[in-house]
Design a protein around this motif. Structure first.
Motif, PDB file in Angstrom:
ATOM      1  N   ALA A 144       0.750  -1.266   0.014  1.00 33.26           N
ATOM      2  CA  ALA A 144      -0.022   0.035  -0.015  1.00 33.26           C
ATOM      3  C   ALA A 144       0.995   1.200   0.046  1.00 33.26           C
ATOM      4  CB  ALA A 144      -0.918  -0.057   1.055  1.00 33.26           C
ATOM      5  N   HIS A 145       1.799   1.404   0.910  1.00 34.58           N
ATOM      6  CA  HIS A 145       3.121   2.528   0.736  1.00 34.58           C
ATOM      7  C   HIS A 145       3.366   2.620  -0.626  1.00 34.58           C
ATOM      8  CE1 HIS A 145       2.951   4.084   5.006  1.00 34.58           C
ATOM      9  NE2 HIS A 145       3.145   3.026   5.585  1.00 34.58           N
ATOM     10  N   ILE A 146       3.829   1.766  -1.312  1.00 35.17           N
ATOM     11  CA  ILE A 146       4.136   1.801  -2.543  1.00 35.17           C
ATOM     12  C   ILE A 146       3.223   2.340  -3.583  1.00 35.17           C
ATOM     13  CG2 ILE A 146       5.357   0.530  -4.649  1.00 35.17           C
ATOM     14  CD1 ILE A 146       6.322  -1.491  -2.699  1.00 35.17           C
ATOM     15  N   SER A 190       9.324   3.375   6.793  1.00 34.49           N
ATOM     16  CA  SER A 190       8.321   3.434   7.701  1.00 34.49           C
ATOM     17  C   SER A 190       8.539   3.344   8.999  1.00 34.49           C
ATOM     18  CB  SER A 190       7.001   3.059   7.063  1.00 34.49           C
ATOM     19  OG  SER A 190       7.290   1.440   7.843  1.00 34.49           O
ATOM     20  N   GLY A 191       7.814   3.235   9.950  1.00 33.20           N
ATOM     21  CA  GLY A 191       8.038   3.005  11.595  1.00 33.20           C
ATOM     22  C   GLY A 191       8.484   1.616  11.672  1.00 33.20           C
ATOM     23  N   GLY A 192       7.823   0.589  10.813  1.00 33.43           N
ATOM     24  CA  GLY A 192       8.140  -0.734  10.875  1.00 33.43           C
ATOM     25  C   GLY A 192       8.835  -1.464   9.778  1.00 33.43           C
ATOM     26  N   ALA A 243       9.417   9.001   4.567  1.00 31.99           N
ATOM     27  CA  ALA A 243       9.530   9.776   3.247  1.00 31.99           C
ATOM     28  C   ALA A 243       9.205  11.413   3.356  1.00 31.99           C
ATOM     29  CB  ALA A 243       8.476   9.271   2.238  1.00 31.99           C
ATOM     30  N   ALA A 244       8.344  11.460   4.771  1.00 34.37           N
ATOM     31  CA  ALA A 244       8.005  12.786   5.011  1.00 34.37           C
ATOM     32  C   ALA A 244       9.289  13.661   5.485  1.00 34.37           C
ATOM     33  CB  ALA A 244       7.118  12.844   6.046  1.00 34.37           C
ATOM     34  N   ASN A 245      10.416  12.942   5.670  1.00 33.23           N
ATOM     35  CA  ASN A 245      11.697  13.599   6.004  1.00 33.23           C
ATOM     36  C   ASN A 245      12.247  14.562   5.039  1.00 33.23           C
ATOM     37  OD1 ASN A 245      14.881  13.415   6.730  1.00 33.23           O
ATOM     38  ND2 ASN A 245      13.848  13.221   8.367  1.00 33.23           N
ATOM     39  N   LEU A 248       0.245  11.389   2.173  1.00 32.28           N
ATOM     40  CA  LEU A 248      -0.063   9.966   1.425  1.00 32.28           C
ATOM     41  C   LEU A 248       1.229   9.152   1.681  1.00 32.28           C
ATOM     42  CD1 LEU A 248      -1.462  10.775  -2.155  1.00 32.28           C
ATOM     43  CD2 LEU A 248      -2.818   9.934  -0.319  1.00 32.28           C
ATOM     44  N   CYS A 249       2.224   9.850   2.231  1.00 29.29           N
ATOM     45  CA  CYS A 249       3.288   8.978   2.842  1.00 29.29           C
ATOM     46  C   CYS A 249       3.095   8.291   4.269  1.00 29.29           C
ATOM     47  CB  CYS A 249       4.393   9.914   3.043  1.00 29.29           C
ATOM     48  SG  CYS A 249       5.390  10.140   1.392  1.00 29.29           S
ATOM     49  N   THR A 250       2.568   8.870   5.254  1.00 32.69           N
ATOM     50  CA  THR A 250       2.133   8.293   6.339  1.00 32.69           C
ATOM     51  C   THR A 250       0.965   7.615   6.204  1.00 32.69           C
ATOM     52  OG1 THR A 250       1.088  10.743   7.117  1.00 32.69           O
ATOM     53  CG2 THR A 250       3.398  10.248   7.803  1.00 32.69           C
ATOM     54  N   ASP A 251       0.519   6.818   7.350  1.00 30.56           N
ATOM     55  CA  ASP A 251      -0.501   5.809   7.111  1.00 30.56           C
ATOM     56  C   ASP A 251      -2.057   6.548   6.547  1.00 30.56           C
ATOM     57  OD1 ASP A 251       1.236   3.938   7.462  1.00 30.56           O
ATOM     58  OD2 ASP A 251       0.427   3.243   9.784  1.00 30.56           O
TER      59      ASP A 251
END
Ligand code: KG4
Ligand code: ZN
Length: 351
Positions: free
Chosen positions: A133-135, A155-157, A288-290, A315-318
């Motif tokens: 989903a992230h991709i 991501s965080g995980g 990717a928000a960094n 759209l980068c964070t969950d």
């Protein structure tokens, strides 16, 4: 007609027309989210209810607190997503849900809600892997994006380099051997006394610091495209214990740490892009928000004429919009799997 048989016919029909309105649900960690997506590209609604304030006082996500908060929020979030999209459940062609990886209790809230909705409305149910989903968030942000492309998912995980190939299939090139990039940021942020989740706060401080203030290690990994952040994290903790960070401003410490993480991510991503001959690089996932990663990747890709796609931060964070985008690709490539026996897969499993 039995649910599964009807689902198969409905999915075939969607594939034949190439069109689908999908209601997507995401509850894998600390965001309760629902979205309605048209044809895998158009966001009709995207509702996210974050639990961050609930977990902040504990310094991290408390699984039981997360599950309960999802239970309380999920129906309202879905109603809002339907309302804002202008569709009702009858206008939806399929229901998608993240079934892993993530916290089992949190995932189960989304999975059972999606199953109940799918059964009650006689719609097909599509299970989605959270990293897929992230991709796929990139397809929402870049309407002409098409595979193959290289994707750094952070991501965080998770931290992984994957290739997105035709038909929506992904191939893993490398991943983290220990911490995820988000965890690496969050743990260093804790060392600096920043509140949870520390990644964004550390990033903010780093903007005003000197990235060369302290020398920090870059890990060497056996796999060319694997990552490792535990040595860096330990080095940072040791510096703090020895009092070496006390002489620095928080901004300088944050900037040096961010530089080390970003360096490791960028060097391997560019190496993979060059040796694999990719023309397009996607960066996805919460990290990717960094800002440091975004500007470094922008510079590296521009220098090599590579197209860089980084979805906007929301759209980068969950979120659930990305889940709907992934489900569309699965349906259209005949890989939709789900059904009423669907279970949560906390360790993740990509069919
Ligand atoms: O993708 P995401 O929302 O949830 C997971 O699937 O894990 O990612 C959350 C992670 C957290 O570790 C958070 O600190 C990190 O992404 N993150 C950041 C930034 N924004 C979010 N890390 C560094 N800099 C940021 N600006
Ligand atoms: Zn995520």
């Amino acid at each position: 007609m039995l649910y599964d048989a009807r689902s198969a016919i409905q999915l075939d029909e969607l594939r034949r027309t190439g069109r689908a309105v999908i209601l997507a649900i995401e509850t894998s960690c600390d965001e309760t989210a629902a979205a309605v997506i048209r044809d895998g590209r158009v966001i009709l609604s995207n509702v996210v209810s974050t639990q961050i304030p609930l977990h902040a006082r504990y310094g991290g996500v408390v699984p039981e607190v997360a599950s309960r908060a999802h239970v309380e929020a999920v129906n309202t979030v879905i109603d809002r997503a339907l309302d804002e999209s202008g569709a009702d459940l009858r206008g939806v062609d399929a229901i998608a849900v993240t079934n892993g990886p993530g916290l089992v209790g949190a995932l189960l809230v989304g999975v059972s809600t999606a199953k109940a909705l799918a059964f009650a409305s006689s719609k097909p149910l599509v299970a989605i892997h959270h990293m897929e989903a992230h991709i796929c968030a990139a397809y929402l942000a870049y309407s002409d994006l098409a595979p193959p492309f290289l994707c750094l998912t952070v991501s965080g995980g998770h931290t992984a380099l994957t290739e997105a190939t035709d038909g929506g299939v992904t191939r893993m090139l490398g991943q983290t051997l220990d911490d995820a990039a988000g965890e690496a940021f969050d743990k260093a942020a804790r060392v600096l006394g920043l509140p949870y989740p520390g990644g964004p706060a550390l990033d903010g401080l780093a903007e005003n610091g000197n990235p060369a203030a302290i020398a920090l290690p870059r890990a060497k990994t056996p796999g060319a495209y694997d990552f490792s952040f535990s040595g860096l994290k330990t080095a940072f903790i040791q510096l703090e214990r020895k009092g070496a960070l006390a002489d620095l401003s928080k901004e300088d410490a944050a900037a040096s740490y961010r530089e080390a993480v970003v360096d490791m991510l960028a060097v391997k991503t560019i190496r993979a892009a060059e040796s694999g001959g990719y023309r397009t690089v996607v960066v996805a996932g919460g990290v990717a928000a960094n800002k440091g990663l975004r500007s470094r990747m922008a510079a590296e890709c521009a220098a090599r004429g590579l197209r860089l796609c980084m979805p906007p931060i929301q759209l980068c964070t969950d979120n659930a919009a990305m889940v709907g985008a992934a489900a569309f690709r699965r349906i259209m490539s005949g890989r939709a799997a789900g059904g009423l026996t669907l279970n949560a897969e906390p360790a993740g499993y990509m069919a």
